[in-house]
Design a protein around this motif. Structure first.
Motif, PDB file in Angstrom:
ATOM      1  N   ALA B  41       0.831  -1.215   0.000  1.00  0.00           N
ATOM      2  CA  ALA B  41       0.000   0.000   0.000  1.00  0.00           C
ATOM      3  C   ALA B  41       0.860   1.257   0.000  1.00  0.00           C
ATOM      4  O   ALA B  41       0.513   2.254  -0.624  1.00  0.00           O
ATOM      5  CB  ALA B  41      -0.931  -0.006   1.208  1.00  0.00           C
ATOM      6  N   LEU B  42       1.979   1.208   0.692  1.00  0.00           N
ATOM      7  CA  LEU B  42       2.794   2.417   0.833  1.00  0.00           C
ATOM      8  C   LEU B  42       4.011   2.423  -0.083  1.00  0.00           C
ATOM      9  O   LEU B  42       4.739   3.416  -0.141  1.00  0.00           O
ATOM     10  CB  LEU B  42       3.257   2.567   2.288  1.00  0.00           C
ATOM     11  CG  LEU B  42       2.128   2.676   3.328  1.00  0.00           C
ATOM     12  CD1 LEU B  42       2.713   2.813   4.725  1.00  0.00           C
ATOM     13  CD2 LEU B  42       1.219   3.866   3.010  1.00  0.00           C
ATOM     14  N   GLY B  43       4.252   1.307  -0.784  1.00  0.00           N
ATOM     15  CA  GLY B  43       5.416   1.264  -1.663  1.00  0.00           C
ATOM     16  C   GLY B  43       6.731   1.283  -0.907  1.00  0.00           C
ATOM     17  O   GLY B  43       7.674   1.957  -1.297  1.00  0.00           O
ATOM     18  N   VAL B  44       6.773   0.524   0.183  1.00  0.00           N
ATOM     19  CA  VAL B  44       7.996   0.435   0.984  1.00  0.00           C
ATOM     20  C   VAL B  44       8.499  -1.009   0.917  1.00  0.00           C
ATOM     21  O   VAL B  44       7.702  -1.941   0.880  1.00  0.00           O
ATOM     22  CB  VAL B  44       7.703   0.800   2.458  1.00  0.00           C
ATOM     23  CG1 VAL B  44       8.984   0.857   3.263  1.00  0.00           C
ATOM     24  CG2 VAL B  44       6.960   2.120   2.530  1.00  0.00           C
ATOM     25  N   ARG B  45       9.806  -1.181   0.895  1.00  0.00           N
ATOM     26  CA  ARG B  45      10.356  -2.540   0.860  1.00  0.00           C
ATOM     27  C   ARG B  45      10.109  -3.238   2.193  1.00  0.00           C
ATOM     28  O   ARG B  45      10.120  -2.599   3.245  1.00  0.00           O
ATOM     29  CB  ARG B  45      11.856  -2.491   0.588  1.00  0.00           C
ATOM     30  CG  ARG B  45      12.162  -2.094  -0.834  1.00  0.00           C
ATOM     31  CD  ARG B  45      13.658  -2.008  -1.086  1.00  0.00           C
ATOM     32  NE  ARG B  45      13.927  -1.046  -2.147  1.00  0.00           N
ATOM     33  CZ  ARG B  45      13.676  -1.227  -3.439  1.00  0.00           C
ATOM     34  NH1 ARG B  45      13.127  -2.354  -3.849  1.00  0.00           N
ATOM     35  NH2 ARG B  45      13.951  -0.290  -4.326  1.00  0.00           N
ATOM     36  N   PRO B  46       9.956  -4.574   2.104  1.00  0.00           N
ATOM     37  CA  PRO B  46       9.614  -5.334   3.313  1.00  0.00           C
ATOM     38  C   PRO B  46      10.586  -5.126   4.471  1.00  0.00           C
ATOM     39  O   PRO B  46      10.163  -4.991   5.618  1.00  0.00           O
ATOM     40  CB  PRO B  46       9.665  -6.781   2.832  1.00  0.00           C
ATOM     41  CG  PRO B  46       9.411  -6.707   1.376  1.00  0.00           C
ATOM     42  CD  PRO B  46       9.977  -5.417   0.913  1.00  0.00           C
ATOM     43  N   ASN B  47      11.875  -5.119   4.184  1.00  0.00           N
ATOM     44  CA  ASN B  47      12.819  -5.001   5.300  1.00  0.00           C
ATOM     45  C   ASN B  47      12.781  -3.610   5.930  1.00  0.00           C
ATOM     46  O   ASN B  47      12.832  -3.476   7.149  1.00  0.00           O
ATOM     47  CB  ASN B  47      14.236  -5.363   4.845  1.00  0.00           C
ATOM     48  CG  ASN B  47      14.649  -4.599   3.609  1.00  0.00           C
ATOM     49  OD1 ASN B  47      13.873  -3.822   3.064  1.00  0.00           O
ATOM     50  ND2 ASN B  47      15.862  -4.831   3.166  1.00  0.00           N
ATOM     51  N   THR B  48      12.653  -2.597   5.076  1.00  0.00           N
ATOM     52  CA  THR B  48      12.523  -1.244   5.618  1.00  0.00           C
ATOM     53  C   THR B  48      11.265  -1.132   6.478  1.00  0.00           C
ATOM     54  O   THR B  48      11.284  -0.555   7.571  1.00  0.00           O
ATOM     55  CB  THR B  48      12.451  -0.227   4.469  1.00  0.00           C
ATOM     56  OG1 THR B  48      13.661  -0.303   3.725  1.00  0.00           O
ATOM     57  CG2 THR B  48      12.267   1.175   4.995  1.00  0.00           C
ATOM     58  N   LEU B  49      10.190  -1.711   5.985  1.00  0.00           N
ATOM     59  CA  LEU B  49       8.948  -1.665   6.750  1.00  0.00           C
ATOM     60  C   LEU B  49       9.103  -2.366   8.086  1.00  0.00           C
ATOM     61  O   LEU B  49       8.664  -1.848   9.124  1.00  0.00           O
ATOM     62  CB  LEU B  49       7.805  -2.304   5.960  1.00  0.00           C
ATOM     63  CG  LEU B  49       6.472  -2.305   6.699  1.00  0.00           C
ATOM     64  CD1 LEU B  49       5.968  -0.899   6.930  1.00  0.00           C
ATOM     65  CD2 LEU B  49       5.437  -3.145   5.972  1.00  0.00           C
ATOM     66  N   SER B  50       9.723  -3.529   8.075  1.00  0.00           N
ATOM     67  CA  SER B  50       9.934  -4.257   9.326  1.00  0.00           C
ATOM     68  C   SER B  50      10.636  -3.390  10.354  1.00  0.00           C
ATOM     69  O   SER B  50      10.259  -3.341  11.524  1.00  0.00           O
ATOM     70  CB  SER B  50      10.776  -5.507   9.076  1.00  0.00           C
ATOM     71  OG  SER B  50       9.958  -6.622   8.852  1.00  0.00           O
ATOM     72  N   SER B  51      11.681  -2.736   9.907  1.00  0.00           N
ATOM     73  CA  SER B  51      12.443  -1.876  10.804  1.00  0.00           C
ATOM     74  C   SER B  51      11.548  -0.794  11.406  1.00  0.00           C
ATOM     75  O   SER B  51      11.571  -0.554  12.610  1.00  0.00           O
ATOM     76  CB  SER B  51      13.603  -1.261  10.044  1.00  0.00           C
ATOM     77  OG  SER B  51      14.153  -0.183  10.752  1.00  0.00           O
ATOM     78  N   ASN B  52      10.743  -0.187  10.561  1.00  0.00           N
ATOM     79  CA  ASN B  52       9.884   0.891  11.049  1.00  0.00           C
ATOM     80  C   ASN B  52       8.744   0.369  11.917  1.00  0.00           C
ATOM     81  O   ASN B  52       8.367   1.014  12.898  1.00  0.00           O
ATOM     82  CB  ASN B  52       9.345   1.701   9.873  1.00  0.00           C
ATOM     83  CG  ASN B  52      10.400   2.630   9.315  1.00  0.00           C
ATOM     84  OD1 ASN B  52      11.088   3.322  10.046  1.00  0.00           O
ATOM     85  ND2 ASN B  52      10.530   2.656   7.993  1.00  0.00           N
ATOM     86  N   LEU B  53       8.209  -0.794  11.562  1.00  0.00           N
ATOM     87  CA  LEU B  53       7.179  -1.387  12.407  1.00  0.00           C
ATOM     88  C   LEU B  53       7.739  -1.699  13.787  1.00  0.00           C
ATOM     89  O   LEU B  53       7.045  -1.542  14.804  1.00  0.00           O
ATOM     90  CB  LEU B  53       6.629  -2.662  11.759  1.00  0.00           C
ATOM     91  CG  LEU B  53       5.620  -2.455  10.639  1.00  0.00           C
ATOM     92  CD1 LEU B  53       5.335  -3.764   9.917  1.00  0.00           C
ATOM     93  CD2 LEU B  53       4.321  -1.858  11.180  1.00  0.00           C
TER      94      LEU B  53
END
Lengths: 110, 110
Positions: B41-53
């Motif tokens: 939905a946000l166009g973010v890579r999975p690993n980057t998203l994990s870090s932010n989550l």
DNA sequence: TCCATTATTCGATGATACTGGAATAATCGT
DNA sequence: ACGATTATTCCAGTATCATCGAATAATGGA
């Protein structure tokens, strides 16, 4: 409040020195507080404080006016209001039942 | 809410990707959203998203539960409420007249 | 058990942030 | 005009942050 201004405000307040400064200014109320007084009250060096005051200022969270040799700073409650409005707007969007407890908790504080 | 938790929450939200994630989860409501869905939905890579989550999670702003291969995330409204309460507490401390417009603006949203 | 799916962790890199010392600006009193 | 006061700007140094590619875990289905 648009997203970018929200981000500026949130990241400005998400730093200890600046959150301390802002809270101090809120407590100081309409008469504000001079930069030197803030620096002494919080134990921050003048140049560091200037830098942080500038960030708060760019974010719209404080105003200032010169007063003789001092410069007096004030918390800008309008921006604070807009910020809270933006955050709650998200919170309430579509699901008022989630927002209700927030409002109740807030109401009893004032 | 104590100051350190407030700082964690504010700095977590003061970053574009994380603010986007949090708002998306608030809009998603009680059913939440899987990490993969958020990433797309946000166009973010999975690993980057994990870090932010993870940062949002440490700040207490999101929860998660595993659901098969996916992990579903939810906005944690309690922390949001505490955060708003803390900010308004400062706002109201001593000067209710400053706080009143904030409450009025908020009230009409819900 | 093997493969595909979903997500996280690891390690590195480039960018940004926070602070501090020194220098500069602005104001006031003499 | 000069010195003292108050605050900001400049410039470096260190630390932290955001993101990425690659590797690793965890789950479900054949």
């Amino acid at each position: 409040m648009e997203k970018n201004r929200t981000l500026d405000a949130l990241s400005a307040l998400g730093q200890e020195t600046r959150l301390d400064v802002f809270r101090l200014l809120v407590r100081a109320g309409p008469q504000g507080q001079a930069a030197g007084e803030i620096a002494e009250a919080l134990g921050v060096r003048p140049n560091t404080l200037s830098s942080n005051l500038n960030i708060l200022s760019v974010a719209g969270l404080v105003r200032s006016t010169r007063e003789g040799r001092s410069i007096r700073y004030f918390a800008n409650m309008e921006t604070m209001r807009d910020l809270l409005g933006f955050l709650l707007e998200d919170c309430c969007g579509g699901q008022a039942e989630l927002c209700q407890p927030v409002l109740e908790q807030i109401a009893c504080k004032c």
